[in-house]
Design an enzyme around this catalytic site. Structure first.
Site, PDB file in Angstrom:
ATOM      1  N   GLN A  14     -20.688  15.495  27.291  1.00 44.90           N
ATOM      2  CA  GLN A  14     -19.446  14.885  27.763  1.00 44.90           C
ATOM      3  C   GLN A  14     -18.703  15.824  28.720  1.00 44.90           C
ATOM      4  O   GLN A  14     -18.628  17.035  28.483  1.00 44.90           O
ATOM      5  CB  GLN A  14     -18.539  14.540  26.570  1.00 44.90           C
ATOM      6  CG  GLN A  14     -19.097  13.472  25.647  1.00 44.90           C
ATOM      7  CD  GLN A  14     -18.943  12.072  26.213  1.00 44.90           C
ATOM      8  OE1 GLN A  14     -18.415  11.869  27.293  1.00 44.90           O
ATOM      9  NE2 GLN A  14     -19.436  11.093  25.468  1.00 44.90           N
TER      10      GLN A  14
ATOM     11  N   TYR B  83     -30.590   7.502  21.397  1.00 43.37           N
ATOM     12  CA  TYR B  83     -30.125   8.062  22.676  1.00 43.37           C
ATOM     13  C   TYR B  83     -29.393   9.379  22.396  1.00 43.37           C
ATOM     14  O   TYR B  83     -28.246   9.576  22.797  1.00 43.37           O
ATOM     15  CB  TYR B  83     -29.200   7.094  23.415  1.00 43.37           C
ATOM     16  CG  TYR B  83     -29.679   5.655  23.439  1.00 43.37           C
ATOM     17  CD1 TYR B  83     -30.649   5.229  24.340  1.00 43.37           C
ATOM     18  CD2 TYR B  83     -29.168   4.712  22.545  1.00 43.37           C
ATOM     19  CE1 TYR B  83     -31.081   3.905  24.360  1.00 43.37           C
ATOM     20  CE2 TYR B  83     -29.601   3.387  22.561  1.00 43.37           C
ATOM     21  CZ  TYR B  83     -30.553   2.998  23.461  1.00 43.37           C
ATOM     22  OH  TYR B  83     -30.976   1.686  23.483  1.00 43.37           O
TER      23      TYR B  83
ATOM     24  N   GLU C 101     -34.725  10.432  21.605  1.00 44.19           N
ATOM     25  CA  GLU C 101     -34.284  10.606  22.989  1.00 44.19           C
ATOM     26  C   GLU C 101     -35.524  10.627  23.886  1.00 44.19           C
ATOM     27  O   GLU C 101     -36.507  11.310  23.582  1.00 44.19           O
ATOM     28  CB  GLU C 101     -33.507  11.920  23.130  1.00 44.19           C
ATOM     29  CG  GLU C 101     -33.216  12.369  24.546  1.00 44.19           C
ATOM     30  CD  GLU C 101     -32.403  11.374  25.341  1.00 44.19           C
ATOM     31  OE1 GLU C 101     -32.826  11.029  26.467  1.00 44.19           O
ATOM     32  OE2 GLU C 101     -31.348  10.945  24.863  1.00 44.19           O
TER      33      GLU C 101
ATOM     34  N   ASP D  61     -25.239   5.930  21.353  1.00 41.00           N
ATOM     35  CA  ASP D  61     -24.343   6.205  22.474  1.00 41.00           C
ATOM     36  C   ASP D  61     -25.169   6.015  23.748  1.00 41.00           C
ATOM     37  O   ASP D  61     -25.598   6.979  24.380  1.00 41.00           O
ATOM     38  CB  ASP D  61     -23.800   7.630  22.371  1.00 41.00           C
ATOM     39  CG  ASP D  61     -22.728   7.932  23.416  1.00 41.00           C
ATOM     40  OD1 ASP D  61     -22.454   7.054  24.265  1.00 41.00           O
ATOM     41  OD2 ASP D  61     -22.171   9.041  23.402  1.00 41.00           O
TER      42      ASP D  61
ATOM     43  N   CYS E 179     -19.329   4.098  26.847  1.00 42.89           N
ATOM     44  CA  CYS E 179     -18.423   4.395  27.963  1.00 42.89           C
ATOM     45  C   CYS E 179     -18.173   3.149  28.805  1.00 42.89           C
ATOM     46  O   CYS E 179     -17.523   3.218  29.842  1.00 42.89           O
ATOM     47  CB  CYS E 179     -18.999   5.515  28.831  1.00 42.89           C
ATOM     48  SG  CYS E 179     -20.571   5.085  29.607  1.00 42.89           S
TER      49      CYS E 179
END
Length: 374
Positions: free
Chosen positions: A208, A237, A258, A303, A330
């Site tokens: 982030q 993820y 991932e 996410d 997001c």
């Protein structure tokens, strides 16, 4: 999400508009659930600890001069000028020095139309833990004259620049951070940390950009998840394993998936560095992995990117039937779309927006869903 110019709107008004935006998105998706008040940003300026500037040329005295700038939103046009009040101040200073050094050593900007030139982009990433800085020069091919001198001049000016990397792109691509890496100085990565954990951040690591709000985001998500020592958690993820390792401090076991191999490499390094043994990282397509996974999962965390998940992923979730789902996004539009398809089996317990990106329209959102039979 809107046509408002958030850079010119007072902060309290931004929060009001963003809260209304999230409420409208879920209402339009016919999801009826009260939404918690936005978690605000205590440091609403100079919060970005990662900035990517792109190289362009301007004519000065009839000669092209390299300038660093930003892409105009939703275009391929680079506007010279990189200083912003949302960027960390040291990052602005480092970029200013880099622009001067590239000009001093006559390094040309890559021209997209002519497909010639050297520098495409410059990435700066700063650690919240110790203020260390990673610099990445993205070049067209491996030709980077005076790279050693530029690096030496840069680290003389900024002692906090701990590593410098050249990322070499051998084809035309709109992706800024793509290509083989060569370390010009330092280890090739920096470290960040919070909650007693340390994380390795390399050039391509997903992390982030607002570390202060990231801590609030993950603390709230984990609080909503209410992980118990007997729980098995699956993190989809998972990136470099930030929330995976935080969850592992509470859970019996964490399974993290991932697809990016470098991120998985960083995640495994982070687990080893932090002496965490109850987490496993898998480099795989998340949908493929989930369909082949047969063990019981108590809590599923995800996410994803702005595009959200897929129908195949959501079907895998329904088949797996975790007791609780923590969905961090997001982009609330795709989040609401995905959640709507789960409501035949799940109900929403809590919705929590977080202001990660002050003075922009973007908002992060956490949703907790629970299995109806749980």
């Amino acid at each position: 999400m809107s046509n408002l110019n958030y850079e010119k709107i007072p902060y309290d008004q931004q929060i009001k508009f963003k809260q209304e935006t999230v409420e409208r998105i879920f209402k339009q998706a016919k999801i009826r659930k009260s939404i918690n008040p936005m978690i605000t940003n205590d440091s609403d300026k100079h919060y970005r600890h990662k900035v990517t500037a792109s190289a362009t040329s301007i004519m000065i005295d009839r000669r092209p001069k390299l300038r660093l700038g930003m892409f105009l939103e939703n275009t391929h046009k680079i506007v010279p000028g990189f200083k912003s009040f949302i960027h960390d101040e040291m990052i602005n200073d480092v970029l200013d020095k880099i622009e001067k050094l590239l000009s001093k050593y006559k390094i040309s900007a890559y021209d997209i139309k002519k497909r010639q030139g050297i520098i495409k982009h410059v990435l700066i990433r700063k650690s919240y833990l110790n203020n260390d800085i990673l610099v990445v020069f993205v070049t067209d091919g491996n030709f980077f004259p005076n790279a050693k001198k530029i690096t030496q001049d840069l680290i003389k000016s900024f002692e906090k620049v701990k590593t410098v990397v050249q990322m070499m792109q051998n084809k035309h691509t709109p992706i800024a951070l793509y290509g083989e890496e060569k370390t010009l100085y330092g280890k090739g990565y920096i470290e960040d940390g919070f909650n007693g954990l340390t994380f390795r951040l390399s050039a391509k690591s997903f992390y982030q950009v607002n570390p202060e709000q990231m801590i609030k985001l993950y603390e709230k998500a984990l609080d909503m998840a209410n992980i118990r020592r007997t729980d098995t958690v699956m993190d989809c993820y998972s990136g470099i394993g930030t929330i995976s390792l935080l969850a592992a401090q509470k859970a019996r076991e964490v399974i993290a998936i991932e697809i990016n191999s470098q991120a998985v490499k960083d995640a495994k390094f982070n687990a080893k560095t932090n002496h965490i043994t109850n987490v496993s990282f898998h480099c795989d397509d998340v949908e493929k992995f989930m369909y082949g996974f047969s063990k019981k999962v108590d809590i599923l965390m995800l996410d994803p990117t702005r595009t959200g998940t897929t129908e195949k992923f959501l079907n895998a979730v329904k088949k797996m039937k975790p007791k609780h789902i923590i969905y961090i996004s997001c982009f609330p539009e795709t989040q609401a779309r995905d959640i709507k398809s789960l409501l035949s089996m799940y109900y929403i317990k809590e919705i929590q927006p977080v202001d990660m990106f002050s003075y922009t329209e973007h908002v992060e959102n956490i949703v907790l869903l629970s299995l109806k039979t749980a």
